[in-house]
Design a protein around this motif. Structure first.
Motif, PDB file in Angstrom:
ATOM      1  N   UNK A 166      75.794  67.064 110.231  1.00  0.00           N
ATOM      2  CA  UNK A 166      75.171  66.154 110.793  1.00  0.00           C
ATOM      3  C   UNK A 166      75.815  64.420 110.305  1.00  0.00           C
ATOM      4  N   UNK A 167      75.577  64.627 108.920  1.00  0.00           N
ATOM      5  CA  UNK A 167      75.875  63.528 107.881  1.00  0.00           C
ATOM      6  C   UNK A 167      77.293  62.946 108.562  1.00  0.00           C
ATOM      7  N   UNK A 168      78.097  64.098 108.513  1.00  0.00           N
ATOM      8  CA  UNK A 168      79.372  63.796 108.152  1.00  0.00           C
ATOM      9  C   UNK A 168      79.600  63.197 109.848  1.00  0.00           C
ATOM     10  N   UNK A 169      78.838  64.327 110.687  1.00  0.00           N
ATOM     11  CA  UNK A 169      79.357  63.814 112.090  1.00  0.00           C
ATOM     12  C   UNK A 169      79.501  61.869 112.026  1.00  0.00           C
ATOM     13  N   UNK A 170      78.183  61.146 111.486  1.00  0.00           N
ATOM     14  CA  UNK A 170      77.344  59.802 111.698  1.00  0.00           C
ATOM     15  C   UNK A 170      78.639  58.848 111.309  1.00  0.00           C
ATOM     16  N   UNK A 171      78.797  60.276 109.780  1.00  0.00           N
ATOM     17  CA  UNK A 171      80.104  58.651 108.718  1.00  0.00           C
ATOM     18  C   UNK A 171      81.212  58.966 109.453  1.00  0.00           C
ATOM     19  N   UNK A 178      73.356  51.815 117.294  1.00  0.00           N
ATOM     20  CA  UNK A 178      73.193  52.476 118.844  1.00  0.00           C
ATOM     21  C   UNK A 178      74.561  52.553 119.088  1.00  0.00           C
ATOM     22  N   UNK A 179      76.022  52.172 118.765  1.00  0.00           N
ATOM     23  CA  UNK A 179      77.263  52.509 118.780  1.00  0.00           C
ATOM     24  C   UNK A 179      78.126  53.366 118.538  1.00  0.00           C
ATOM     25  N   UNK A 180      77.151  53.744 117.232  1.00  0.00           N
ATOM     26  CA  UNK A 180      77.530  54.810 116.472  1.00  0.00           C
ATOM     27  C   UNK A 180      76.679  55.701 116.719  1.00  0.00           C
ATOM     28  N   UNK A 181      75.582  55.567 116.599  1.00  0.00           N
ATOM     29  CA  UNK A 181      74.745  56.884 117.791  1.00  0.00           C
ATOM     30  C   UNK A 181      74.915  57.400 119.224  1.00  0.00           C
ATOM     31  N   UNK A 182      75.725  56.844 119.648  1.00  0.00           N
ATOM     32  CA  UNK A 182      76.486  57.284 120.954  1.00  0.00           C
ATOM     33  C   UNK A 182      78.146  57.795 120.965  1.00  0.00           C
ATOM     34  N   UNK A 183      78.713  57.678 120.252  1.00  0.00           N
ATOM     35  CA  UNK A 183      80.112  58.490 119.504  1.00  0.00           C
ATOM     36  C   UNK A 183      79.448  59.029 118.420  1.00  0.00           C
ATOM     37  N   UNK A 184      78.488  59.638 118.311  1.00  0.00           N
ATOM     38  CA  UNK A 184      78.020  60.737 116.751  1.00  0.00           C
ATOM     39  C   UNK A 184      76.840  62.130 117.935  1.00  0.00           C
ATOM     40  N   UNK A 185      76.799  61.138 119.194  1.00  0.00           N
ATOM     41  CA  UNK A 185      76.142  62.099 119.834  1.00  0.00           C
ATOM     42  C   UNK A 185      74.262  62.401 119.344  1.00  0.00           C
ATOM     43  N   UNK A 186      74.139  61.495 118.416  1.00  0.00           N
ATOM     44  CA  UNK A 186      72.486  60.964 117.756  1.00  0.00           C
ATOM     45  C   UNK A 186      71.557  60.182 118.189  1.00  0.00           C
ATOM     46  N   UNK A 187      70.600  60.457 117.749  1.00  0.00           N
ATOM     47  CA  UNK A 187      69.517  59.009 118.136  1.00  0.00           C
ATOM     48  C   UNK A 187      69.863  58.133 116.972  1.00  0.00           C
ATOM     49  N   UNK A 193      81.776  58.967 112.794  1.00  0.00           N
ATOM     50  CA  UNK A 193      82.025  57.480 113.398  1.00  0.00           C
ATOM     51  C   UNK A 193      81.197  56.475 113.157  1.00  0.00           C
ATOM     52  N   UNK A 194      81.175  56.009 112.034  1.00  0.00           N
ATOM     53  CA  UNK A 194      80.792  55.136 111.693  1.00  0.00           C
ATOM     54  C   UNK A 194      82.176  54.326 111.364  1.00  0.00           C
ATOM     55  N   UNK A 195      82.969  55.498 110.514  1.00  0.00           N
ATOM     56  CA  UNK A 195      84.270  54.887 109.898  1.00  0.00           C
ATOM     57  C   UNK A 195      85.155  55.057 111.770  1.00  0.00           C
ATOM     58  N   UNK A 196      85.054  55.079 111.890  1.00  0.00           N
ATOM     59  CA  UNK A 196      86.170  55.099 113.262  1.00  0.00           C
ATOM     60  C   UNK A 196      85.769  53.709 113.876  1.00  0.00           C
ATOM     61  N   UNK A 197      84.429  53.358 114.480  1.00  0.00           N
ATOM     62  CA  UNK A 197      84.394  51.898 115.053  1.00  0.00           C
ATOM     63  C   UNK A 197      84.183  50.916 113.437  1.00  0.00           C
ATOM     64  N   UNK A 198      83.811  50.868 112.499  1.00  0.00           N
ATOM     65  CA  UNK A 198      84.167  49.903 111.606  1.00  0.00           C
ATOM     66  C   UNK A 198      82.874  49.713 111.446  1.00  0.00           C
ATOM     67  N   UNK A 199      82.270  50.373 111.557  1.00  0.00           N
ATOM     68  CA  UNK A 199      80.563  49.423 111.629  1.00  0.00           C
ATOM     69  C   UNK A 199      79.781  49.520 110.088  1.00  0.00           C
ATOM     70  N   UNK A 200      79.986  48.399 109.466  1.00  0.00           N
ATOM     71  CA  UNK A 200      79.284  48.138 108.590  1.00  0.00           C
ATOM     72  C   UNK A 200      77.828  47.468 108.633  1.00  0.00           C
ATOM     73  N   UNK A 201      76.740  48.676 107.529  1.00  0.00           N
ATOM     74  CA  UNK A 201      75.595  47.977 107.962  1.00  0.00           C
ATOM     75  C   UNK A 201      75.076  46.902 107.066  1.00  0.00           C
ATOM     76  N   UNK A 202      74.034  46.115 107.862  1.00  0.00           N
ATOM     77  CA  UNK A 202      74.225  44.124 107.659  1.00  0.00           C
ATOM     78  C   UNK A 202      72.806  44.538 106.561  1.00  0.00           C
ATOM     79  N   UNK A 203      73.670  44.580 105.047  1.00  0.00           N
ATOM     80  CA  UNK A 203      72.816  44.799 103.445  1.00  0.00           C
ATOM     81  C   UNK A 203      70.940  43.410 104.331  1.00  0.00           C
ATOM     82  N   UNK A 204      70.672  42.802 105.036  1.00  0.00           N
ATOM     83  CA  UNK A 204      69.314  42.515 104.675  1.00  0.00           C
ATOM     84  C   UNK A 204      68.213  43.719 105.584  1.00  0.00           C
ATOM     85  N   UNK A 205      69.073  43.830 106.748  1.00  0.00           N
ATOM     86  CA  UNK A 205      68.204  44.675 107.497  1.00  0.00           C
ATOM     87  C   UNK A 205      68.096  45.845 106.774  1.00  0.00           C
ATOM     88  N   UNK A 206      69.252  46.396 106.148  1.00  0.00           N
ATOM     89  CA  UNK A 206      68.724  48.128 105.407  1.00  0.00           C
ATOM     90  C   UNK A 206      67.906  47.769 104.341  1.00  0.00           C
TER      91      UNK A 206
END
Length: 344
Positions: free
Chosen positions: A32-37, A5-14, A39-52
């Motif tokens: 869009x892909x570049x903007x989301x990536x 959700x934090x990544x989505x808000x920063x990138x301006x996407x859903x 945001x992930x890098x800026x926030x240090x977001x790491x996807x949860x492997x199990x959820x994925x």
């Protein structure tokens, strides 16, 4: 804790767009892909492997079943498999075939704990493997062929390789020879023995039963068998082992009895890196194990991404590599890289 959700808000996407970047990036525009990536890098977001894994039904993990890791063939194959799969973004989990771990591997694929399983050892009588393939589980066989299984398989010309060994021995007058094979339900041993024993018999020099042994693909068993052969009055002039691991055992036994290469030749199969060491200088049939592993990894990736495609079988040619373990009196017989003789 940073969330999608934090990544989505920063990138301006859903949040759905953030999920698609991780699961189906090809469906998004590059911007869009570049903007989301970013945001992930800026926030240090790491996807949860199990959820994925729950969302995509993918774990990005491939299981590999091997036999005896003391056999240098398997570490060489694993090295190449790991390299290829890692480059594609997959982790590798290894099971040793001893102790029924192939059951664990097949259970893991049934439970979606892995995306596929590569078997470097498999036998004709594996009903569980047959059942998994019938359920369209991604399975690839390397260095094994199981007749009737509709799955991807990659191997080498084992029958031709065995026949080439017989031709080489007979061309040099070695007619009293022994064969140390592996289990008959393993296609490699069965095919290599068929080629070798068939050619010897076809040329009028059939190998007698008391010169045929099941060495279990084991260094120690092969050494014990060689000791028994050396106790006979009619010692063999040469020993063909169905893999290099057993050939090293035969060479060690011969050395312990101070038997020289001119007195009893030894030939292996695989051409693992150790075969070229000066301490062994083993004449052997070279199968391109690393290339076989690379193709096997490609087959697995294709199977995961295109599960409905028809299965493939790839069969690589072999070469007979002549080195010092088949030394002729007064000649070096070759060592190091050896001399190569293509197998027809």
């Amino acid at each position: 804790m940073v969330t999608s959700r934090d990544v989505a808000e920063l990138a301006g996407v859903s949040q759905a767009t953030v999920s698609r970047v991780m699961s189906s990036p090809a469906k998004l525009s590059p911007a869009t892909k570049a903007r989301v990536q970013a945001a992930m890098e800026t926030l240090g977001y790491v996807p949860h492997a199990g959820a994925q894994a729950m969302k995509t039904r993918r774990t990005n993990t491939i299981g590999v079943v091997v036999a005896d890791l003391t056999n240098p063939f398997y570490p060489e194959v694993l090295d190449e498999l790991s390299r290829e799969l890692d480059a594609a973004g997959f982790r590798v989990v290894i099971w040793n075939a001893g102790g029924g771990s192939h059951h664990d591997a097949l259970k893991a694929i049934r439970e979606h704990a892995v995306d596929g399983v590569i078997f470097t050892t498999a036998t004709e009588d594996s009903l569980e493997l047959q059942a998994a393939i019938e359920k369209n589980s991604p399975i690839v066989l390397i260095n094994r062929v199981v007749e009737g299984l509709e799955c991807d398989q990659v191997t080498s010309s084992n029958t031709d390789g065995g026949a080439a060994v017989a031709d080489y021995l007979l061309a040099h007058g070695k007619t009293r020879v022994a064969f140390i094979g592996g289990a008959q339900n393993a296609s490699t041993s069965r095919e290599r023995g068929r080629g070798f024993l068939g050619k010897m018999a076809g040329q009028g020099h059939a190998v007698p039963e008391h010169f045929r042994f099941d060495g279990g693909f084991s260094h120690d068993i092969s050494a014990q068998v060689t000791n028994r052969l050396l106790s006979r009055a009619d010692r063999p002039q040469a020993i063909f082992c169905a893999n290099d691991h057993m050939a090293f055992g035969a060479l060690d036994a011969l050395r312990a009895h101070k038997v020289q290469p001119t007195e009893c030749w030894v030939i292996g199969y695989d051409d693992v890196d150790m075969a070229a060491w000066d301490s062994f200088s083993l004449t052997t049939v070279r199968q391109p194990s690393r290339e076989m592993a690379r193709v096997g990894a490609e087959m697995m990736l294709e199977r995961i991404h295109s599960p409905g495609r028809a299965p493939r079988q790839v069969n690589f040619p072999c070469d007979l590599i002549v080195r010092g373990s088949t030394e002729l009196a007064g000649l070096s017989g070759g060592n190091g890289t050896g001399s190569s003789h293509p197998v027809a």
